[in-house]
Design an enzyme around this catalytic site. Structure first.
Site, PDB file in Angstrom:
ATOM      1  CE  LYS A   1      -3.967  -2.295   2.205  1.00 39.41           C
ATOM      2  NZ  LYS A   1      -5.001  -2.209   3.290  1.00 39.41           N
TER       3      LYS A   1
ATOM      4  CE1 TYR B   1      -9.346  -3.541   0.213  1.00 36.79           C
ATOM      5  CE2 TYR B   1      -8.389  -1.580  -0.780  1.00 36.79           C
ATOM      6  CZ  TYR B   1      -8.261  -2.739  -0.026  1.00 36.79           C
ATOM      7  OH  TYR B   1      -7.030  -3.087   0.507  1.00 36.79           O
TER       8      TYR B   1
ATOM      9  CG  PHE C   1     -13.630   0.814   6.861  1.00 37.37           C
ATOM     10  CD1 PHE C   1     -13.128   0.288   5.679  1.00 37.37           C
ATOM     11  CD2 PHE C   1     -14.297  -0.043   7.732  1.00 37.37           C
ATOM     12  CE1 PHE C   1     -13.289  -1.059   5.363  1.00 37.37           C
ATOM     13  CE2 PHE C   1     -14.462  -1.392   7.423  1.00 37.37           C
ATOM     14  CZ  PHE C   1     -13.950  -1.895   6.229  1.00 37.37           C
TER      15      PHE C   1
ATOM     16  NE  ARG D   1      -5.872 -12.162   5.250  1.00 39.97           N
ATOM     17  CZ  ARG D   1      -6.650 -11.070   5.222  1.00 39.97           C
ATOM     18  NH1 ARG D   1      -6.764 -10.354   4.098  1.00 39.97           N
ATOM     19  NH2 ARG D   1      -7.287 -10.682   6.277  1.00 39.97           N
TER      20      ARG D   1
ATOM     21  CB  THR E   1      -7.120  -5.844   9.743  1.00 39.57           C
ATOM     22  OG1 THR E   1      -7.554  -7.038   9.099  1.00 39.57           O
ATOM     23  CG2 THR E   1      -7.522  -4.643   8.913  1.00 39.57           C
TER      24      THR E   1
ATOM     25  CG  ASN F   1      -3.744  -2.148   6.767  1.00 39.39           C
ATOM     26  OD1 ASN F   1      -3.588  -1.833   5.593  1.00 39.39           O
ATOM     27  ND2 ASN F   1      -4.769  -2.862   7.187  1.00 39.39           N
TER      28      ASN F   1
ATOM     29  CG  HIS G   1      -5.202  -6.369  -0.488  1.00 40.23           C
ATOM     30  ND1 HIS G   1      -6.432  -6.491   0.101  1.00 40.23           N
ATOM     31  CD2 HIS G   1      -5.188  -7.252  -1.520  1.00 40.23           C
ATOM     32  CE1 HIS G   1      -7.128  -7.406  -0.564  1.00 40.23           C
ATOM     33  NE2 HIS G   1      -6.403  -7.875  -1.558  1.00 40.23           N
TER      34      HIS G   1
ATOM     35  CD  GLU H   1      -8.609  -9.504  -3.861  1.00 40.21           C
ATOM     36  OE1 GLU H   1      -7.436  -9.797  -3.550  1.00 40.21           O
ATOM     37  OE2 GLU H   1      -9.464  -9.168  -3.025  1.00 40.21           O
TER      38      GLU H   1
HETATM   39  P1  RTP Z   1      -6.980  -5.929   3.105  1.00 43.69           P
HETATM   40  O1  RTP Z   1      -8.287  -6.288   2.419  1.00 43.69           O
HETATM   41  O2  RTP Z   1      -6.497  -4.543   2.770  1.00 43.69           O
HETATM   42  O3  RTP Z   1      -5.941  -6.989   2.879  1.00 43.69           O
HETATM   43  O4  RTP Z   1      -7.199  -5.930   4.691  1.00 43.69           O
HETATM   44  P2  RTP Z   1      -7.935  -7.008   5.544  1.00 43.69           P
HETATM   45  O5  RTP Z   1      -8.464  -8.111   4.690  1.00 43.69           O
HETATM   46  O6  RTP Z   1      -7.027  -7.378   6.660  1.00 43.69           O
HETATM   47  O7  RTP Z   1      -9.140  -6.153   6.127  1.00 43.69           O
HETATM   48  P3  RTP Z   1     -10.575  -5.874   5.472  1.00 43.69           P
HETATM   49  O8  RTP Z   1     -11.612  -6.219   6.476  1.00 43.69           O
HETATM   50  O9  RTP Z   1     -10.685  -6.490   4.117  1.00 43.69           O
HETATM   51  O10 RTP Z   1     -10.568  -4.294   5.323  1.00 43.69           O
HETATM   52  C1  RTP Z   1      -9.937  -3.655   4.225  1.00 43.69           C
HETATM   53  C2  RTP Z   1      -9.146  -2.470   4.734  1.00 43.69           C
HETATM   54  O11 RTP Z   1     -10.049  -1.505   5.256  1.00 43.69           O
HETATM   55  C3  RTP Z   1      -9.479  -0.885   6.389  1.00 43.69           C
HETATM   56  N1  RTP Z   1     -10.321  -1.071   7.557  1.00 43.69           N
HETATM   57  N2  RTP Z   1     -10.582  -0.139   8.397  1.00 43.69           N
HETATM   58  N3  RTP Z   1     -11.565   1.370  10.577  1.00 43.69           N
HETATM   59  C4  RTP Z   1     -11.877   0.077  10.470  1.00 43.69           C
HETATM   60  O12 RTP Z   1     -12.572  -0.491  11.276  1.00 43.69           O
HETATM   61  C5  RTP Z   1     -11.363  -0.662   9.332  1.00 43.69           C
HETATM   62  N4  RTP Z   1     -11.597  -1.924   9.076  1.00 43.69           N
HETATM   63  C6  RTP Z   1     -10.925  -2.191   7.937  1.00 43.69           C
HETATM   64  C7  RTP Z   1      -8.133  -1.496   6.637  1.00 43.69           C
HETATM   65  O13 RTP Z   1      -7.134  -0.646   6.088  1.00 43.69           O
HETATM   66  C8  RTP Z   1      -8.200  -2.804   5.889  1.00 43.69           C
HETATM   67  O14 RTP Z   1      -6.928  -3.212   5.440  1.00 43.69           O
HETATM   68 MG    MG Z   2      -9.606  -7.795   2.973  1.00 43.98          MG
END
Ligand code: RTP
Ligand code: MG
Length: 141
Positions: free
Chosen positions: A11, A51, A59, A87, A93, A114, A117, A128
């Site tokens: 990112k 996304y 968010f 992962r 996350t 963070n 991804h 993707e």
């Molecule tokens: P990613 O898709 O980026 O790999 O991250 P992830 O699976 O670990 O998390 P995901 O639930 O898919 O959320 C995508 C991105 O959104 C942001 N986020 N912010 N403020 C919040 O509660 C919140 N929750 C998620 C994070 O930057 C996350 O990577």
């Molecule tokens: Mg995700």
């Protein structure tokens, strides 16, 4: 476990920190091969489309703004159980909850910035990968 491919994005925060190489090294030491790679500055519509599953989440706006704030590195990683292995290497996350030694524990600043991804399922990985790469841009190694 089966040989899998997963989509990874370094990112804008981690690209700005100049840790692309350190993160690639984590992938390689973790048994994952980079089989496709490009640097891109995502357009708003590309980030929104990528996304789209999070469209209704509070968010979403901040996530899209962040993802278009600078260039990203997009790569396809290949290896045994690549989706879950990536992962695992990434960590939780929220970097405050990420296990020691994971990419997010070491390079992420916040739940928004963070660092990386990674696809969350084999099915989403295929979607993707196709979002960013033509089949001729992914290499058997
Ligand atoms: P990613 O898709 O980026 O790999 O991250 P992830 O699976 O670990 O998390 P995901 O639930 O898919 O959320 C995508 C991105 O959104 C942001 N986020 N912010 N403020 C919040 O509660 C919140 N929750 C998620 C994070 O930057 C996350 O990577
Ligand atoms: Mg995700």
């Amino acid at each position: 476990m089966a040989l899998e491919r997963t989509l990874s994005i370094i990112k804008p925060d981690a690209v700005a920190k100049n840790v692309i190489g350190e993160i690639y090294s984590r992938f390689e030491k973790g048994g994952l091969k980079v089989v496709a790679s490009k640097m891109k500055h995502l357009s708003r519509s590309e980030a929104e489309g990528f996304y789209a599953v999070h469209r209704e989440r509070p968010f979403f706006g901040a996530l899209v703004e962040f993802m278009i704030s600078g260039p990203v590195m997009v790569q396809v990683l290949e290896g045994e159980g690549a989706v879950s292995k990536n992962r695992e290497l990434m960590g939780a996350t929220n970097p405050k909850e990420a296990a020691a030694g994971t990419i997010r524990a070491d390079f992420a600043d916040s739940i928004d910035a963070n660092a990386v991804h990674g696809s969350d399922s084999l099915e989403n990985a295929a979607i993707e990968i196709a979002y960013f790469f033509a089949s001729t841009e992914v290499f058997a190694r």
